[in-house]
Design a protein around this motif. Structure first.
Motif, PDB file in Angstrom:
ATOM      1  N   ARG A  44      21.942 -33.128  36.316  1.00 24.26           N
ATOM      2  CA  ARG A  44      21.459 -33.025  37.699  1.00 24.26           C
ATOM      3  C   ARG A  44      20.311 -33.979  38.001  1.00 24.26           C
ATOM      4  O   ARG A  44      19.939 -34.155  39.150  1.00 24.26           O
ATOM      5  N   ARG A  75      22.240 -29.158  48.109  1.00 27.16           N
ATOM      6  CA  ARG A  75      21.685 -27.880  47.657  1.00 27.16           C
ATOM      7  C   ARG A  75      20.571 -27.429  48.594  1.00 27.16           C
ATOM      8  O   ARG A  75      20.461 -26.260  48.941  1.00 27.16           O
ATOM      9  N   ASN A  84      23.000 -20.218  48.087  1.00 28.65           N
ATOM     10  CA  ASN A  84      22.463 -20.873  46.891  1.00 28.65           C
ATOM     11  C   ASN A  84      22.706 -22.369  46.878  1.00 28.65           C
ATOM     12  O   ASN A  84      21.793 -23.165  46.765  1.00 28.65           O
ATOM     13  N   SER A 102      30.038 -28.976  40.796  1.00 29.15           N
ATOM     14  CA  SER A 102      29.037 -28.378  39.923  1.00 29.15           C
ATOM     15  C   SER A 102      29.714 -27.652  38.772  1.00 29.15           C
ATOM     16  O   SER A 102      30.526 -26.754  38.989  1.00 29.15           O
ATOM     17  N   ASP A 104      27.744 -26.352  36.079  1.00 26.65           N
ATOM     18  CA  ASP A 104      26.781 -25.305  35.765  1.00 26.65           C
ATOM     19  C   ASP A 104      25.443 -25.719  36.376  1.00 26.65           C
ATOM     20  O   ASP A 104      25.398 -26.638  37.190  1.00 26.65           O
ATOM     21  N   THR A 105      24.357 -25.080  35.979  1.00 24.14           N
ATOM     22  CA  THR A 105      23.054 -25.399  36.576  1.00 24.14           C
ATOM     23  C   THR A 105      22.517 -26.751  36.143  1.00 24.14           C
ATOM     24  O   THR A 105      21.563 -27.237  36.733  1.00 24.14           O
ATOM     25  N   GLU A 106      23.105 -27.364  35.129  1.00 21.57           N
ATOM     26  CA  GLU A 106      22.606 -28.639  34.617  1.00 21.57           C
ATOM     27  C   GLU A 106      23.555 -29.809  34.786  1.00 21.57           C
ATOM     28  O   GLU A 106      23.140 -30.960  34.663  1.00 21.57           O
TER      29      GLU A 106
END
Length: 164
Positions: A44, A75, A84, A102, A104-106
């Protein structure tokens, strides 16, 4: 004469050959299923982690950085609308599209494909690929082979077009 770019050049030597082959096979399978030009996994922060497909030149680092910036802006738009984030984006240009997905969060999946390729087909296989590689990327990160947002810079050639 420019040498072909190794799609796994940024992979640290601590990552085993089996993990690299599995990830490379998953990315190649995605390209075959979708007829996309190029697919990449980026963090990210915009750092290129892995990629496969038609060699777009050294500008892959710029593409990943811009994709991460676009995703970050999206985002923030989502946050301001009370959600979110938007898990996916499609950018359409003349002849080409880019899908940002996306994992995942990274991690982000970045796909470059032609207008003649169905967006639905790319979305379907992107979700399938995300399920397949998320665990692989997490395992490689746990082994310390990926430091999200902290990879060394890639040498850039601003005179080289993205897809040659």
């Amino acid at each position: 004469m420019r040498q072909a770019m190794d799609p796994f050049a940024n992979v640290p030597s601590s990552v085993g050959a089996a993990e690299v082959r599995a990830l490379q096979g998953a990315l190649q399978g995605f390209l075959e299923a979708t007829s996309a030009h190029w697919v990449a996994l980026c963090d990210r922060a915009g750092n290129l982690l892995f990629h496969e497909g038609k060699d777009p030149g050294s500008d892959v680092a710029i593409l990943c950085a811009l994709a991460a910036g676009s995703f970050a802006a999206s985002r923030e738009l989502a946050r301001r609308l009370g959600t979110n984030e938007f898990a996916e984006q499609v950018h359409e240009g003349e002849g080409l599209r880019i899908l940002l997905h996306s994992l995942d969060t990274e991690t982000l999946l970045v796909v470059v494909f032609q207008h003649s390729t169905s967006i639905g087909l790319v979305r379907y296989y992107a979700a399938k690929l995300a399920n397949e590689v998320t665990g692989m990327v997490e395992e490689i990160a746990r082994a310390g082979a990926i430091a999200f947002g902290q990879l060394p810079p890639i040498e850039l050639d601003p005179a080289r077009p993205l897809l040659s």
